[in-house]
Every structure is written in structure tokens, then in C-alpha cells.
Write an enzyme that holds these catalytic residues in place. Sequence first.
Site, PDB file in Angstrom:
ATOM      1  N   GLU A 144       7.197 -18.054 -61.567  1.00  0.00           N
ATOM      2  CA  GLU A 144       8.206 -18.031 -62.630  1.00  0.00           C
ATOM      3  C   GLU A 144       9.591 -18.078 -62.011  1.00  0.00           C
ATOM      4  OE1 GLU A 144       7.384 -14.311 -64.618  1.00  0.00           O
ATOM      5  OE2 GLU A 144       5.262 -14.812 -64.883  1.00  0.00           O
ATOM      6  N   LYS A 201      13.164 -17.046 -61.092  1.00  0.00           N
ATOM      7  CA  LYS A 201      13.801 -15.725 -61.126  1.00  0.00           C
ATOM      8  C   LYS A 201      15.216 -15.898 -61.655  1.00  0.00           C
ATOM      9  CE  LYS A 201      14.480 -11.561 -58.407  1.00  0.00           C
ATOM     10  NZ  LYS A 201      15.879 -11.325 -58.731  1.00  0.00           N
ATOM     11  N   ASP A 246      18.934 -15.044 -62.954  1.00  0.00           N
ATOM     12  CA  ASP A 246      19.973 -14.172 -62.441  1.00  0.00           C
ATOM     13  C   ASP A 246      20.663 -13.509 -63.617  1.00  0.00           C
ATOM     14  OD1 ASP A 246      21.536 -12.960 -60.621  1.00  0.00           O
ATOM     15  OD2 ASP A 246      22.915 -14.642 -60.373  1.00  0.00           O
ATOM     16  N   TYR A 290       9.182 -11.920 -69.581  1.00  0.00           N
ATOM     17  CA  TYR A 290       8.303 -12.207 -68.451  1.00  0.00           C
ATOM     18  C   TYR A 290       7.155 -11.213 -68.280  1.00  0.00           C
ATOM     19  CZ  TYR A 290      11.699  -9.194 -66.001  1.00  0.00           C
ATOM     20  OH  TYR A 290      12.543  -8.182 -65.648  1.00  0.00           O
ATOM     21  N   LYS A 318      13.392 -15.825 -52.543  1.00  0.00           N
ATOM     22  CA  LYS A 318      14.783 -16.156 -52.859  1.00  0.00           C
ATOM     23  C   LYS A 318      15.200 -17.513 -52.291  1.00  0.00           C
ATOM     24  CE  LYS A 318      16.424 -12.270 -54.724  1.00  0.00           C
ATOM     25  NZ  LYS A 318      17.535 -11.611 -54.120  1.00  0.00           N
ATOM     26  N   CYS A 358      57.343 -28.935 -62.295  1.00  0.00           N
ATOM     27  CA  CYS A 358      56.122 -29.735 -62.285  1.00  0.00           C
ATOM     28  C   CYS A 358      56.045 -30.547 -60.993  1.00  0.00           C
ATOM     29  CB  CYS A 358      56.107 -30.671 -63.490  1.00  0.00           C
ATOM     30  SG  CYS A 358      54.709 -31.801 -63.467  1.00  0.00           S
ATOM     31  N   CYS A 393      56.560 -34.374 -62.044  1.00  0.00           N
ATOM     32  CA  CYS A 393      57.758 -34.952 -62.650  1.00  0.00           C
ATOM     33  C   CYS A 393      58.990 -34.055 -62.515  1.00  0.00           C
ATOM     34  CB  CYS A 393      57.499 -35.254 -64.132  1.00  0.00           C
ATOM     35  SG  CYS A 393      57.321 -33.764 -65.126  1.00  0.00           S
ATOM     36  N   CYS A 447      53.349 -28.057 -68.098  1.00  0.00           N
ATOM     37  CA  CYS A 447      54.480 -28.965 -68.079  1.00  0.00           C
ATOM     38  C   CYS A 447      54.539 -29.580 -69.472  1.00  0.00           C
ATOM     39  CB  CYS A 447      54.258 -30.049 -67.029  1.00  0.00           C
ATOM     40  SG  CYS A 447      55.401 -31.433 -67.212  1.00  0.00           S
ATOM     41  N   CYS A 451      55.410 -37.024 -68.608  1.00  0.00           N
ATOM     42  CA  CYS A 451      54.986 -36.642 -67.256  1.00  0.00           C
ATOM     43  C   CYS A 451      53.893 -37.598 -66.775  1.00  0.00           C
ATOM     44  CB  CYS A 451      54.471 -35.210 -67.262  1.00  0.00           C
ATOM     45  SG  CYS A 451      53.674 -34.716 -65.734  1.00  0.00           S
TER      46      CYS A 451
HETATM   47  S1  IVH Z   1       8.766  -9.217 -62.836  1.00  0.00           S
HETATM   48  C1  IVH Z   1       7.135  -5.336 -61.562  1.00  0.00           C
HETATM   49  N1  IVH Z   1       9.494 -11.641 -63.419  1.00  0.00           N
HETATM   50  O1  IVH Z   1      13.972  -9.580 -60.852  1.00  0.00           O
HETATM   51  C2  IVH Z   1       7.676  -6.672 -61.893  1.00  0.00           C
HETATM   52  N2  IVH Z   1      11.159 -10.100 -62.712  1.00  0.00           N
HETATM   53  O2  IVH Z   1      13.849  -7.834 -58.351  1.00  0.00           O
HETATM   54  C3  IVH Z   1       9.114  -6.636 -62.098  1.00  0.00           C
HETATM   55  N3  IVH Z   1      13.434 -11.003 -62.671  1.00  0.00           N
HETATM   56  O3  IVH Z   1      14.544  -6.399 -62.188  1.00  0.00           O
HETATM   57  C4  IVH Z   1       9.726  -7.779 -62.659  1.00  0.00           C
HETATM   58  N4  IVH Z   1      12.899 -13.020 -63.398  1.00  0.00           N
HETATM   59  O4  IVH Z   1      15.310  -8.395 -63.572  1.00  0.00           O
HETATM   60  C5  IVH Z   1       9.897 -10.442 -63.003  1.00  0.00           C
HETATM   61  N5  IVH Z   1      10.009 -13.826 -63.992  1.00  0.00           N
HETATM   62  C6  IVH Z   1      10.400 -12.615 -63.583  1.00  0.00           C
HETATM   63  C7  IVH Z   1      11.757 -12.312 -63.307  1.00  0.00           C
HETATM   64  C8  IVH Z   1      12.093 -11.031 -62.858  1.00  0.00           C
HETATM   65  C9  IVH Z   1      13.893 -12.215 -63.014  1.00  0.00           C
HETATM   66  C10 IVH Z   1      14.267  -9.903 -62.183  1.00  0.00           C
HETATM   67  C11 IVH Z   1      14.074  -8.633 -62.962  1.00  0.00           C
HETATM   68  C12 IVH Z   1      13.805  -7.552 -61.960  1.00  0.00           C
HETATM   69  C13 IVH Z   1      14.191  -8.194 -60.686  1.00  0.00           C
HETATM   70  C14 IVH Z   1      13.292  -7.667 -59.601  1.00  0.00           C
END
Ligand code: IVH
Length: 664
Positions: free
Chosen positions: A113, A115, A117, A224, A312, A406, A409, A424, A429
Site C-alpha cells: 500500500e 504510504k 504522508d 488502511y 521509504k 520594478c 520597467c 508593479c 510593464c
Molecule cells: S499501517 C500497525 N498502512 O505510517 C500498522 N500505515 O509509520 C500501522 N501510514 O502512523 C499502520 N499509510 O500514519 C499503515 N497503508 C498504510 C499507511 C500507514 C500511511 C502511516 C500511518 C502510521 C505510520 C507508521
Amino acid sequence: MSDKKRLEELHVLLTEHSYYYHVLDDPQISDGEYDRLFQELLEIEMHHPQWVTSDSPSQRVGAAVLDKFEQVPHRLPMLSLENGFDEEDLRSFEARLLRFLLTDVPPAGYMTEPKLDGLAVELVYEDGLFVQGSTRGDGHIGEDISTQLRTIPSIPLRLRQGSSSRLEVRGEVFMGRRGLEKLNQRRAEKGESLFANPRNAAAGSLRQLDSKITASRPLRFFVYGVADPADTSCKTQQELLEFLASLGFPVNDAVRFCPNIDSVIERFAELSSLRHTLSYEIDGMVVKVNDFSLQKRLGAKARAPRWAIACKFPAIQESTQILSVEFQVGRTGAVTPVANLEPVDVGGVMVSRATLHNGDEILRKDLHIGDTVLIQRAGDVIPEIVKVVPGKRKPDAIPIALPENCPACSHPLSKPEGEAVTRCFNLHCPAQRVRALIHFCSRAGLDIDGLGKKSVEQLFDAQLIRDLPDIFTLQKEDLEQLDGWGGKSAENALSGIRAVRNPTLARFLTALGIRYIGEVTAELLERTFANLERLCAVSREELLEVEGLGEQAADSILAYFSDPSVQQMLKKFHDAGVRPVVAELQKKSQPLAGEVFLFTGALKKLSRTEAKKLVKDHGGQIASGITRKLTSLVVGEKPGSKLAKAREQGKRILTEDEFIAMLP
Ligand code: IVH
């Protein structure tokens, strides 16, 4: 129909349409129609406040300001994830699993999945109703942000199917790239500090005691997992995600089942190369053992489960040095400082420039020439400076200051009261003119083939074009003699120009670059006023009557079209043979344009979905009920109450065959 019944009907309609729009990303009615239904709901609720329920769509707009967030214990802790970075880490993740399970047979598959942000949240549902939502906090105790979470349109307030009496789901609240970009733009204009990344933006928007502020932020949500899969009958993570989707939760469509670790590794490479094409930022890929019984055997260590890992992507922040600063004058006269940087590789792309936004932002970040700064690239967003790396400033470093005149000009610059942007205001200009020309020809404007940014600059410098209409009177001889041009490229540009002599009115308006008039507003104007002449003579009242058009846009249109130099320019366009047309003319291929359909009863030859698709494919619209806009009701077997209502209102009634006969 009684108010009470209508209210119930509106609940269903609004909830359904919001689900189509925000969860399935497949809107079934126009924004205007949705707003109208919403207003109708508000009106009934205003007269009968005792009927307002916690799952009413009206409860998404924010509520009373809190004085603090209450603490909420999580029934089961919200864990975090162990990190990995590459193929090797993924392989040793699997090796650890096998050692723990005392086996050499790898698990029967993994879910991978993206991840996101953003910020992890827990949502609690009781008997299908959203009752509480909280932040992760320290994993054991979080903060109650129920009212804030209610404002996020993709979070269901009621589940689409019955489920166990209590369900605790977990997911990520985040802000998409465009949402963040727009929010920051608004904040820059108001002189407020900018959010450095989507995570801060999501956290900052959710941790607002005034949930009306949260409601105004473009927050999104992906589910998730759940606190305890045993609360469901699902056997695997894959099944669970399908189950959660069936309850009405948005599930990321980039999740993939991978049968073995090799395919996990493959998916990691794939995801990291397509991450920039997603509409939101991701910082890695989460890998989970798919089978819940295996997950249970594996269990967790202190902070993270053994059955998952977050792999990551390489950092998209790097540090480098500010070499110098330039000041660019935009199309609307806004002066934007841009830093030239010591080139540096940020997540695979060389970066040598970064925007500094405006003078206030420079002051807030206390930037000096020569400073070592942290920069970041957020996908297609222009790289920006996050902060100065402390302790590296040379004693003789010069603070960056905005010029008083500016740079293009020399006209004195000014900063209007309450705005953060210095401008400006010289209408002549040259920098603004060339920008306006570039925009006019660009993809966001008329999209003229053969006239890119460089060519436009060159034509402007050679004084062959000074204003927009000049483009349409260019001659082959003018172009041929320019450096780097020849007969062929001149021909190309001229045929590109000829091809856009009859743009749609909406495109033409967008290309003119009138402040606050983007694509959507321009289309609204085209649909309402149909031609330039009417738009030139329109009154403020008429403009404000247009649903979806705000005061700012209305005033901007009035100011624009009443400007004598604009009138002169429009005449010049006309003389050069430029005639914007209404998309109506293009409708010939869209026989259902202007028609609004509704289907009732069982159809025999078409499925509902196909019927609706046919309407949309041929330029028609779908109504949400027997509404003012509805033009035809298509009636199948056992039609129900809609038929009588439509008859009563004199709407056209069609059989399925009659409907099919309308299609080409
Ligand atoms: S699973 C025990 N699935 O990543 C499982 N986390 O470092 C815990 N996060 O705090 C989470 N996408 O905010 C899971 N598909 C995903 C995720 C996800 C983002 C974040 C989540 C968690 C952090 C863990």
C-alpha cells in the site's frame, strides 16, 4: 410530500452524491445541483432543528469552537511501523518473519500500500454510525477530533451496510498536491506562513479548535485497516480492504496484492517511479503480511508489528546554498523572488532554483544570500526553501530584500494593504506583457502549436508582437527573418495561429488571463452569457446571479471589460478575424446536450449504469430527482412514485426504447 419525508430523501441523495464524488471520484450531478439540494436540506433543518441527526450532510460544515481537545484512549494501541529503504531491507524483513515462524515456507502473499504522508486517525462506528474520531497521539491516548473529522467529505458518517456493533477503523488524513498548493497560494496572498509539506498541512488543519477552519481545508482520507481484524469476518488484509470499501470508505486504488517478496520488490520500484504522477504525496510503500492468522502469530514488538514494514523512498529534501536572488514579474504584476541555488540532486532531479514566494516569506525565514538552506521538491510543485540550516551563515551575509522598483520597467512597486504580494501596477510593464503573451499561447491558454515560451519571448523582443491581437497579424516574412527560424517553422506557427481563430468563449476568456477567472469560471460565463458582446455589457447584479460565481470574480470581470484599453484590444481581435464561439456549435456531435435525464423502474435492455453513461457520453446530464432542471424521465418497469410526480410537473416521459432512439 411532507417535509420529513423530503428531508430523508435529501439525506439519501446528498450522501449518495457525495459518495460518488469524493469516494468513487465519479460525480453524477453538477456542483450547482448538489448545492441546491444542500440548501434545500438546510432550509428544512432550519425550520425543524429537532430533525437534525448526527449523520446529516449538514453536519460537515463545522461546529462550535472548542476550548481544548479531549483525550481519548485507544482500545487497542495504534502502532507505528518499522522502516526499510531498499530491496535488501525487504528481503531481510521476510527472513525475519521466517525465523520467527520457524519455517522456510514464505507467507502466501503480501499487500502493498502506498504510504501516505499525512496524519493517522482512528474512526469509531457504533451500529453503523460515526461516533468518534481521534488522532494517534502517543499510540495509547489520542485527541478527540470528531467534529474536525466530520468535515472531511470522504469520511462516511454512516456506513453503507450494517456491520458489527462497534468498528474501529484506521487510516490516513492527508492533503493532495493541488489542495496544498492552492492553500499555500491563498496563505501567501494573505501574508500567512506556508505549510512546508502535506503532513504539516493535514495536521495543522485537523488540530483546529474551530472546525469551520478544518471544513475549509481540502482534506482527504484513505482507510488502511481496523484496530482488530477479528471484529470482522475477513481472513486477509486484501479482503478487509474490499470489505471497508463496501462499507463506503475510500481505499487507495494503488494498493496491490503481491504473491511473493520478489513481486513486492518489483512493486516498490514501480511505485517509486510513478509516485510523482499521483495527485498526493507518498513517502514510501507499506508491506503487510496478507493473512490475518499469520499476522496474529507474528504479533508486535514494543512499537511496531512484526508483520509489516514501511519501505521509504529516497529523501526529497536536501541542503544547498543560495547563490543569488532574482525578481520575476508575473502576468498580473506580482513580483516573485526566486533563488538561484548551487545545483543539487533532490530525489533524482537536479534543482538549481527555488521560489521564495514573497517578501514576508523571506523575512519569516530570515534568508540571506550565501545561506545554507534545506530545500524540498514536492513532485510537480516548484522546489521551495524549507528553512535556513542554522549555524552556517557567514558574518558578511547580506539579507535578501525586495527591490523598490520594478526590475523590468523601473516603475515604483507597491504592496496593497492586507496583501503579502508586492506588485508593479504599470499597465505597460514589458515583463507583464510578455508573461501575458506566453500565457495566452500556452496550453493553459489557446494552446497555439508552434508558439512556445521561447518563441514568444523572441517575437516580443523583436517587437513583432506587443499585445495579444498582434499574434493574429503576424506575417510569414516577419517570422522567417528571425534567428533560428525558417520557412517551415514560420509556416507551422502560422498554421497553429490560424487553427485557434475560433476558440470557445471559455477558452478565450481563460487565455486573456483575467484575474480570478480560471477554466471553471470561464465555462460558467460561456454557458450563461454565450458571447463577448453580452459579457462586455453585463451588470454586477447579473453576474452575481450566476450560481457559482463569487464577488471577487464578478468585480474582476466588470473592471476588466470596462477598461478602455481592453475594449480597444477586443476590437483589434475582431479586426484580426478572431471570433470566439460557444461550445454549443461543437454540440452537434452531442445530441443530448442540454438534456437532463432521470431513470426510474427496471430497464430491460440497458443497465442503469450503462444508461447513465450513454447520457453522459452524448453530452446530457443526470438529475438527482424530479428537479427543476430535469427534462425527461425514462420509465422502465414498476416505475414508482417518480412517474406521477414528473407527470404532475409536465416533464417529458420516455420509454426505454424512445430513449435509445434518441442516440445516434
Ligand atoms: S499501517 C500497525 N498502512 O505510517 C500498522 N500505515 O509509520 C500501522 N501510514 O502512523 C499502520 N499509510 O500514519 C499503515 N497503508 C498504510 C499507511 C500507514 C500511511 C502511516 C500511518 C502510521 C505510520 C507508521
